[in-house]
Design a protein around this motif. Structure first.
Motif, mmCIF file in Angstrom:
data_model
loop_
_atom_site.group_PDB
_atom_site.id
_atom_site.type_symbol
_atom_site.label_atom_id
_atom_site.label_comp_id
_atom_site.label_asym_id
_atom_site.label_seq_id
_atom_site.Cartn_x
_atom_site.Cartn_y
_atom_site.Cartn_z
ATOM 1 N N PRO A 1 0.786 -1.384 -0.017
ATOM 2 C CA PRO A 1 0.146 0.059 -0.084
ATOM 3 C C PRO A 1 0.929 1.226 -0.071
ATOM 4 O O PRO A 1 0.290 2.169 -0.735
ATOM 5 C CB PRO A 1 -1.041 -0.050 1.247
ATOM 6 N N ASP A 2 1.839 1.408 0.731
ATOM 7 C CA ASP A 2 2.623 2.592 0.989
ATOM 8 C C ASP A 2 4.178 2.459 0.534
ATOM 9 O O ASP A 2 4.660 3.309 1.101
ATOM 10 C CB ASP A 2 2.450 2.934 2.275
ATOM 11 N N ARG A 3 4.878 1.479 -0.186
ATOM 12 C CA ARG A 3 6.164 1.454 -0.253
ATOM 13 C C ARG A 3 6.229 0.551 -1.457
ATOM 14 O O ARG A 3 5.443 -0.217 -1.828
ATOM 15 C CB ARG A 3 6.816 0.970 1.099
ATOM 16 N N TYR A 4 7.595 0.599 -2.017
ATOM 17 C CA TYR A 4 8.245 -0.157 -3.226
ATOM 18 C C TYR A 4 8.188 -1.709 -2.629
ATOM 19 O O TYR A 4 8.567 -1.483 -1.537
ATOM 20 C CB TYR A 4 9.512 0.570 -3.625
ATOM 21 N N PRO A 5 7.910 -2.662 -3.259
ATOM 22 C CA PRO A 5 7.879 -4.060 -2.875
ATOM 23 C C PRO A 5 9.173 -4.734 -2.777
ATOM 24 O O PRO A 5 10.172 -4.461 -3.580
ATOM 25 C CB PRO A 5 6.926 -4.870 -3.851
ATOM 26 N N ILE A 6 9.663 -5.195 -1.469
ATOM 27 C CA ILE A 6 10.800 -5.730 -1.401
ATOM 28 C C ILE A 6 10.313 -7.386 -0.659
ATOM 29 O O ILE A 6 10.455 -8.323 -1.216
ATOM 30 C CB ILE A 6 11.710 -5.157 -0.616
ATOM 31 N N GLU A 7 9.843 -7.398 0.484
ATOM 32 C CA GLU A 7 9.817 -8.401 1.331
ATOM 33 C C GLU A 7 8.206 -8.702 1.726
ATOM 34 O O GLU A 7 8.118 -9.991 2.402
ATOM 35 C CB GLU A 7 10.680 -8.214 2.739
ATOM 36 N N SER A 8 7.604 -7.932 1.301
ATOM 37 C CA SER A 8 6.155 -8.010 1.370
ATOM 38 C C SER A 8 5.128 -7.522 0.533
ATOM 39 O O SER A 8 5.464 -6.500 -0.359
ATOM 40 C CB SER A 8 5.819 -7.746 2.868
ATOM 41 N N GLY A 9 3.872 -7.815 0.494
ATOM 42 C CA GLY A 9 3.024 -7.288 -0.410
ATOM 43 C C GLY A 9 2.075 -8.178 -0.883
ATOM 44 O O GLY A 9 2.126 -9.560 -0.775
ATOM 45 N N GLU A 10 0.957 -8.083 -1.731
ATOM 46 C CA GLU A 10 0.369 -9.099 -2.580
ATOM 47 C C GLU A 10 0.950 -9.095 -3.829
ATOM 48 O O GLU A 10 1.160 -8.164 -4.562
ATOM 49 C CB GLU A 10 -1.379 -8.571 -2.549
ATOM 50 N N VAL A 11 0.580 -10.324 -4.624
ATOM 51 C CA VAL A 11 0.991 -10.293 -5.951
ATOM 52 C C VAL A 11 -0.120 -9.564 -6.980
ATOM 53 O O VAL A 11 -1.045 -9.934 -6.818
ATOM 54 C CB VAL A 11 1.248 -11.671 -6.243
ATOM 55 N N VAL A 12 0.588 -8.795 -7.846
ATOM 56 C CA VAL A 12 -0.236 -8.004 -8.910
ATOM 57 C C VAL A 12 0.281 -8.374 -10.402
ATOM 58 O O VAL A 12 1.579 -8.788 -10.404
ATOM 59 C CB VAL A 12 -0.623 -6.767 -8.618
#
Length: 440
Positions: A222-233
Motif C-alpha cells: 500500500p505505501d512502499r516499493y515492494p521488497i519483502e512483503s505485499g500482494e501479488v499483482v
C-alpha cells in the motif's frame, strides 16, 4: 568456435561469461526466419525441495540460503514467511522492519555486482569488468564500493554476507547494537550517493530499442516499493496473496532443461523482476528514487528489457534510501525473535528477490516436520521470456539485413547482452552458454 556445413551456420561458445551458471542456446533459422529458440540448462538438479522433506520446521531458512550465494536473504525471508504462515505466527513490526533493511542490503550488493561487473561491460564494449577498468576505473571502483556497502549491511544484520547465519524463523538470533546501526547509516549514506551517480551515468547510455508484450508479475504494497512483503499483482489485472500465486504458477518439465519452465495458468511467457516491479510500482518509489529514475531516462513504466540496467540502478538508490529511513528511527528495542511453535498446516511466502518473485510453500506435520516443499525461483519463471526475447531480437536483426555468414560473432555477443538483461541465476533455477545457430 564457428564453422559452416553446406547451408548451415553453427557457432559454439564453451560458456556464457558474466552470468551465474552453465547452459546452451540453439537458434534455428530458415529462409531468414527464426523458427525455433531453445535455452538448454544442463546443470545437474540440486534437489533442495527433496532435501527439505523430513527436516524440522526451523531448518528451511538455513538450508535454502545455500541455494544461492548472491541472494540468500531472499530464500531465507520467503522461507521464514512460509513457515510462520503455516504455524499461524505474525512477527512484530520491529522484526519486519529489520528484515526489510537486511533485504535492502542484498538488493544493493546484487544490483551493484550485476550493473557494474556483469552488464555495463556489454554497453561500453568490453569483454569483462577488468578490461573495462583500464578505461573506466571510477565506474568499477564505484561498483565495488556499492557491493561492499551491501555486504556490510548483510554482515551486521545477517551475521555474514554469504549465507547469513543470524536469520531464524520468528526473527533473528540477535539485534544490531546502536554502534552497528550508526556504522550502517554512514555506509549507506555514502552508498546512496554512489547509486545516484550510477543512475545518472546509466541514463547517458544508448539502449537498444525493444518492447516486451508479456504479462508482468510483482508484489505491490500500500505505501512502499515492494521488497519483502505485499500482494501479488500483474499487468493483466490479477491480484492475490502468496497462496493465490502458488495456484497461478504452472511449472512443466522441458526435456532440454534441468530447470522447470513456468507460466501463469497456462498463459504465454511472463516476466518477473526489475521491469515488472518498476512498471507496477514506480509510484511507490521514494522522492529521491523518482529523481534517479528521471536521471536514468525512465518514465512511469518500462517495457524495454535493455533498460533493466537503469531500473536496477534506481532500485539501488531506493534500497539505500529505504534502509536509511528505517534505521533513522531504529531504537533497538524489542526481542530479537518470537517463538514459532510447530503446527499442522500449509504455509506460503513470496518476496522480491533481486531477480524477481520467489515463492516458497511448505506443508508441515503437527510436530513441525516438513512433509512437502515447493520453491519457485525467478530465473525459472523468466526462462520462457528469455527465449521469446531472443526470438524477437534475432528476427529484428535478420529483418534489418544481418548476414549470418559474416555477423555470427556479433550476433552471439548481442544474444548474450539480451540474456544478461535478466541477470540469470541458473544455479537457483536448477548454468549458461553454448550458442548454436543453424540456418536451414
Amino acid at each position: 568456435m564457428t564453422h559452416r556445413s553446406g547451408g548451415d551456420h553453427v557457432l559454439r561458445r564453451a560458456a556464457l561469461a558474466r552470468v551465474e551458471g552453465e547452459g546452451a542456446m540453439c537458434l534455428h533459422v530458415s529462409d531468414g526466419r527464426v523458427t525455433d529458440v531453445e535455452l538448454t540448462i544442463f546443470e545437474p538438479p540440486r534437489f533442495f525441495e527433496a532435501m527439505l522433506r523430513g527436516r524440522g520446521h526451523t531448518e528451511p531458512p538455513d538450508i535454502t540460503a545455500r541455494i544461492c550465494g548472491i541472494c540468500p536473504v531472499a530464500y531465507q525471508t520467503s522461507a521464514c514467511h512460509a513457515i510462520e504462515d503455516a504455524c499461524g505466527v505474525t512477527v512484530p513490526e520491529h522484526i519486519e522492519r529489520l528484515r526489510r533493511v537486511l533485504y535492502c542490503g542484498e538488493w544493493v550488493g546484487s544490483h551493484a555486482l550485476h550493473v557494474h561487473m556483469l552488464h555495463l561491460p556489454d554497453f561500453l564494449g568490453y569483454d569483462s569488468a577488468l578490461a573495462m577498468a583500464a578505461d573506466h576505473r571510477e565506474i568499477v571502483e564505484r561498483g565495488l564500493r556499492l557491493k561492499k556497502a551491501g555486504n556490510a549491511v548483510m554482515t551486521v544484520i545477517g551475521g555474514r554476507a554469504v549465507h547469513p547465519v543470524n536469520v531464524r524463523v520468528g526473527g533473528f538470533y540477535r539485534l544490531p547494537t546502536p554502534e552497528e546501526v550508526a556504522s550502517m547509516r554512514a555506509t549507506l549514506t555514502r552508498a546512496r550517493d554512489d547509486a545516484l551517480d550510477t543512475a545518472t551515468f546509466v541514463g547517458t547510455l544508448d539502449m537498444p530499442a525493444m518492447e516486451q508484450p508479456y504479462e508482468y508479475a510483482a508484489l505491490r504494497a500500500p505505501d512502499r516499493y515492494p521488497i519483502e512483503s505485499g500482494e501479488v499483482v500483474t499487468t493483466l489485472g490479477r491480484r492475490g496473496s502468496a497462496r493465490d500465486y502458488d495456484g497461478w504458477v504452472r511449472e512443466e518439465h522441458v526435456e532440454r532443461s534441468t530447470a522447470l519452465h513456468a507460466t501463469l495458468e497456462g498463459d504465454g511467457p511472463y516476466v518477473t523482476g526489475p521491469l515488472a516491479r518498476y512498471t507496477l510500482n514506480s509510484d511507490r518509489l521514494s522522492p529521491l528514487a523518482r529523481e534517479a529514475a528521471t536521471a536514468a531516462g525512465l518514465g512511469t513504466t518500462c517495457r524495454n528489457p535493455f533498460q533493466s540496467l537503469a531500473v536496477r540502478a534506481v532500485e539501488m538508490v531506493y534500497a539505500c534510501d529505504e534502509a536509511l529511513s528505517i534505521l533513522s528511527t531504529w531504537d533497538g528495542g524489542g526481542e530479537p525473535f518470537v517463538e514459532v511453535p510447530p503446527a499442522d498446516g500449509v504455509g506460503y511466502g513470496v518476496t522480491e528477490a533481486p531477480r524477481g518473485l520467489l515463492l516458497h510453500r511448505y506443508r508441515l506435520a503437527a510436530d513441525g516436520t516438513v512433509l512437502d516443499a515447493r520453491i519457485v525461483p525467478p530465473t525459472s519463471q523468466n526462462q520462457a521470456a528469455v527465449e521469446a526475447d531472443l526470438r524477437a531480437f534475432v528476427q529484428a536483426r535478420l529483418d534489418e539485413g544481418l548476414d549470418l555468414d559474416r555477423d555470427l560473432e556479433a550476433l552471439t555477443r548481442q544474444c548474450e547482452l539480451a540474456i544478461r538483461n535478466y541477470d540469470p541465476c541458473i544455479s537457483c533455477a536448477t548454468h549458461f552458454l553454448d550458442l548454436t545457430v543453424v540456418q536451414e
